[in-house]
Design an enzyme around this catalytic site. Structure first.
Site, mmCIF file in Angstrom:
data_model
loop_
_atom_site.group_PDB
_atom_site.id
_atom_site.type_symbol
_atom_site.label_atom_id
_atom_site.label_comp_id
_atom_site.label_asym_id
_atom_site.label_seq_id
_atom_site.Cartn_x
_atom_site.Cartn_y
_atom_site.Cartn_z
ATOM 1 N N ASN A 7 0.872 -1.165 0.000
ATOM 2 C CA ASN A 7 0.000 0.000 0.000
ATOM 3 C C ASN A 7 0.917 1.225 0.000
ATOM 4 O O ASN A 7 1.418 1.637 1.035
ATOM 5 C CB ASN A 7 -0.860 -0.073 1.269
ATOM 6 C CG ASN A 7 -1.952 0.953 1.300
ATOM 7 O OD1 ASN A 7 -1.886 1.971 0.617
ATOM 8 N ND2 ASN A 7 -2.963 0.690 2.108
ATOM 9 N N ARG A 97 -2.548 -1.825 -3.607
ATOM 10 C CA ARG A 97 -3.646 -0.854 -3.593
ATOM 11 C C ARG A 97 -3.286 0.209 -4.628
ATOM 12 O O ARG A 97 -2.232 0.837 -4.522
ATOM 13 C CB ARG A 97 -3.769 -0.224 -2.214
ATOM 14 C CG ARG A 97 -4.724 0.936 -2.195
ATOM 15 C CD ARG A 97 -4.904 1.477 -0.797
ATOM 16 N NE ARG A 97 -5.733 2.657 -0.813
ATOM 17 C CZ ARG A 97 -5.351 3.852 -0.358
ATOM 18 N NH1 ARG A 97 -4.158 4.020 0.167
ATOM 19 N NH2 ARG A 97 -6.178 4.861 -0.400
ATOM 20 N N HIS A 186 -11.624 5.479 -1.285
ATOM 21 C CA HIS A 186 -11.797 4.612 -0.092
ATOM 22 C C HIS A 186 -12.634 3.369 -0.425
ATOM 23 O O HIS A 186 -13.227 2.754 0.467
ATOM 24 C CB HIS A 186 -12.519 5.343 1.057
ATOM 25 C CG HIS A 186 -11.727 6.437 1.709
ATOM 26 N ND1 HIS A 186 -12.323 7.581 2.184
ATOM 27 C CD2 HIS A 186 -10.413 6.558 1.980
ATOM 28 C CE1 HIS A 186 -11.406 8.368 2.723
ATOM 29 N NE2 HIS A 186 -10.227 7.768 2.611
ATOM 30 N N GLY A 218 -8.637 11.357 5.856
ATOM 31 C CA GLY A 218 -9.573 11.595 4.752
ATOM 32 C C GLY A 218 -10.919 11.020 5.162
ATOM 33 O O GLY A 218 -10.968 10.035 5.899
ATOM 34 N N ARG A 247 -8.352 18.677 4.762
ATOM 35 C CA ARG A 247 -9.034 19.033 3.508
ATOM 36 C C ARG A 247 -10.388 19.657 3.794
ATOM 37 O O ARG A 247 -11.083 19.247 4.730
ATOM 38 C CB ARG A 247 -9.244 17.777 2.645
ATOM 39 C CG ARG A 247 -7.995 17.326 1.948
ATOM 40 C CD ARG A 247 -8.239 16.034 1.183
ATOM 41 N NE ARG A 247 -7.357 15.000 1.686
ATOM 42 C CZ ARG A 247 -7.571 13.698 1.528
ATOM 43 N NH1 ARG A 247 -8.627 13.267 0.893
ATOM 44 N NH2 ARG A 247 -6.709 12.836 2.001
ATOM 45 N N GLY A 339 -14.002 7.296 13.053
ATOM 46 C CA GLY A 339 -15.215 6.471 13.106
ATOM 47 C C GLY A 339 -15.102 5.341 14.111
ATOM 48 O O GLY A 339 -16.064 5.011 14.804
ATOM 49 N N GLU A 390 -8.025 -2.666 5.150
ATOM 50 C CA GLU A 390 -7.853 -2.589 3.698
ATOM 51 C C GLU A 390 -6.842 -3.620 3.191
ATOM 52 O O GLU A 390 -7.023 -4.200 2.128
ATOM 53 C CB GLU A 390 -7.410 -1.174 3.302
ATOM 54 C CG GLU A 390 -8.543 -0.166 3.416
ATOM 55 C CD GLU A 390 -8.069 1.278 3.463
ATOM 56 O OE1 GLU A 390 -7.231 1.607 4.329
ATOM 57 O OE2 GLU A 390 -8.531 2.073 2.645
HETATM 58 P P1 ADP Z 1 -5.766 7.664 7.485
HETATM 59 O O1 ADP Z 1 -6.970 8.323 6.863
HETATM 60 O O2 ADP Z 1 -4.518 8.455 7.307
HETATM 61 O O3 ADP Z 1 -5.653 6.180 7.182
HETATM 62 P P2 ADP Z 1 -6.772 6.944 10.126
HETATM 63 O O4 ADP Z 1 -7.969 6.218 9.588
HETATM 64 O O5 ADP Z 1 -5.784 6.160 10.906
HETATM 65 O O6 ADP Z 1 -6.020 7.781 9.044
HETATM 66 O O7 ADP Z 1 -7.329 8.130 11.029
HETATM 67 C C1 ADP Z 1 -6.439 8.991 11.683
HETATM 68 C C2 ADP Z 1 -7.242 9.991 12.481
HETATM 69 O O8 ADP Z 1 -8.092 9.316 13.411
HETATM 70 C C3 ADP Z 1 -6.376 10.884 13.371
HETATM 71 O O9 ADP Z 1 -5.915 12.012 12.681
HETATM 72 C C4 ADP Z 1 -7.337 11.277 14.466
HETATM 73 O O10 ADP Z 1 -8.004 12.473 14.098
HETATM 74 C C5 ADP Z 1 -8.360 10.176 14.500
HETATM 75 N N1 ADP Z 1 -8.297 9.404 15.752
HETATM 76 C C6 ADP Z 1 -7.517 8.352 16.058
HETATM 77 N N2 ADP Z 1 -7.761 7.942 17.324
HETATM 78 C C7 ADP Z 1 -8.729 8.741 17.815
HETATM 79 C C8 ADP Z 1 -9.418 8.833 19.059
HETATM 80 N N3 ADP Z 1 -9.157 8.008 20.065
HETATM 81 N N4 ADP Z 1 -10.352 9.803 19.199
HETATM 82 C C9 ADP Z 1 -10.634 10.656 18.187
HETATM 83 N N5 ADP Z 1 -10.016 10.613 16.997
HETATM 84 C C10 ADP Z 1 -9.086 9.685 16.805
#
Ligand code: ADP
Length: 413
Positions: A7, A97, A186, A218, A247, A339, A390
């Protein structure tokens, strides 16, 4: 079957090795080897982290190119403390990917010269990603030989069947002829979550109407009916739709015209500010990371509060849009960093949909749910938190495609 998944990002690279015996397991397995490389932090150097069942190793090496990093990384599969293979030829297939598959690919495909040329041609649509994906493919050819099958799994493919009414922007038709349309991204994560949701709910995917909220750095939503994405919030590029970490998501395009005309903004400045200086970071002035924004809110930072309010407002509005595209919903799914981890985002997002009979179980929501239904038993809509995987989704596609190939080959001989 030993499946290596790559990836590749513009300045990072994640890799996993999975071993699958005679059939795909129901539950996602741990990879036997995983590696993350990052060369954004320290120019000229790459930080490499490798994990196996028994070893964890972090090192920094001086490098000049992705090819050099790849050569080093691959050697760690069969040499030294992190070795899990006897020989490079133990790898049966490599899955990549690939971000942009354009209008050409709606399925994973075995890579040949034509596929490589198409990925290259589509680089104009994904200049930060497709060239990196292609470099990964060429590195494998160089170090493991051209005999090893390589498979491209596209982030856009799952959205390929979105109807024209949802995919085409209302612009001069000549733009449409140039390939300007909603591609969506995604897709690997959206598809994985849809399949996983059907499994967790013990229902047929074909019978479900799903909204997947992929909220990471994202962010994008998808509306899924009969196992297909029929609408999504990211568009021609990953800049469209929801507010994200850095973004903006959708903004009035008139703003861009205004800034160019009145303030002399260049294309590069607009690109940088909309992609890297907007979203949670731009409004809060604190961080792109929701955890930092929440800390600032606890300290009464009003800009941080505004950032969260906009994030939630837009999330609710786009869930409403997906709901309308589907004409109803059986399950709402939360995945990716925000999420999966932010109970407050999930609860605020769901609050607006109480009128549907959607009810969150507050205890389940706050109890770090993973691959779990967090709605109350009498809720009319199921709400799931799913850990997106993924790399495992790519490995499964590789397994299915190779198994099909082998059985076709057996029939012919
Ligand atoms: P990417 O889109 O780069 O794959 P991720 O899916 O790992 O990123 O998401 C990263 C983001 O998730 C971080 O920037 C943060 O904002 C959020 N995040 C991670 N852990 C937590 C948490 N415990 N509470 C709130 N937000 C979180």
């Amino acid at each position: 079957m030993k499946i290596l998944v790559l990836n590749a990002g513009s300045s990072s690279q994640k890799s996993c090795l999975y071993s699958i015996d005679d059939r795909l397991p129901n539950e996602p397995p741990e990879p036997m080897w995983e590696a993350a490389i990052d060369w954004a932090h320290h120019p000229g150097f790459a930080e490499i982290k490798v994990k196996t069942a028994t070893e964890e190793l972090t090192e920094e090496i001086e490098v000049k190119s992705r090819l050099e990093i790849m050569a080093h990384l691959l050697s760690m599969l069969w040499q030294g403390k992190t070795a899990v293979l006897n020989h490079p030829t133990d790898i049966d297939v490599v899955g990549h990917r690939v971000v942009q598959g354009g209008q050409e690919y709606s399925q994973p495909v075995q890579i040949d010269q034509t596929v490589k040329a198409t990925i290259d041609r589509l680089s104009t649509l994904a200049p930060n990603h497709n060239p990196a994906n292609l470099e990964g493919i060429e590195a494998i050819e160089q170090f493991l030989g051209t005999e090893i099958p390589q498979i491209a799994v596209f982030d856009t493919a799952f959205h390929r069947q979105i109807p024209d009414a949802a995919a085409i922007y209302p612009v001069p038709y000549a733009w449409v002829d140039q390939g300007i349309r909603r591609y969506g991204f995604h897709g690997i994560s959206h598809q994985y979550c849809a399949e996983r949701a059907a499994h967790l709910l013990q229902r047929n995917l074909e019978d479900l109407r799903l909204i997947v909220c992929h909220l990471g750095n994202g962010c994008s939503l998808s509306a899924i009916a009969q196992g297909h994405s029929i609408d999504t919030t990211m568009g021609f590029t990953p800049l469209d739709g929801l507010m994200m970490g850095t973004r903006s998501g959708s903004v009035d395009p008139g703003i861009l015209i205004h800034l160019m005309r009145q303030e002399g903004y260049s294309v590069d400045l607009l690109d940088r500010e909309l992609n890297r200086e907007s979203g949670l970071k731009g409004i809060s002035g604190v961080s792109a990371d929701l955890r930092q924004v929440m800390k600032a809110i606890a300290d009464n930072n009003s800009q941080a509060q505004l950032a969260l309010d906009i994030y939630i407002h837009r999330l609710r509005a786009y869930i409403g849009a997906m709901l309308a595209s589907l004409g109803g919903v059986d399950a709402l799914i939360f995945t990716a960093g925000v999420g999966e981890n932010s109970a407050i985002v999930r609860s605020l997002a769901c609050e607006s949909f109480g009128f549907l009979g959607l009810k969150l179980d507050a205890h389940k929501n706050e109890n770090r749910p993973v691959d779990q239904d967090i709605a109350t038993t009498d809720s009319t809509v199921r709400v799931l938190v799913i850990h997106t995987q993924e790399d495992w989704a790519i490995a499964q596609e590789c397994y299915r495609l190779r198994a099909k190939h082998v059985s076709l080959h057996e029939k012919q001989s």
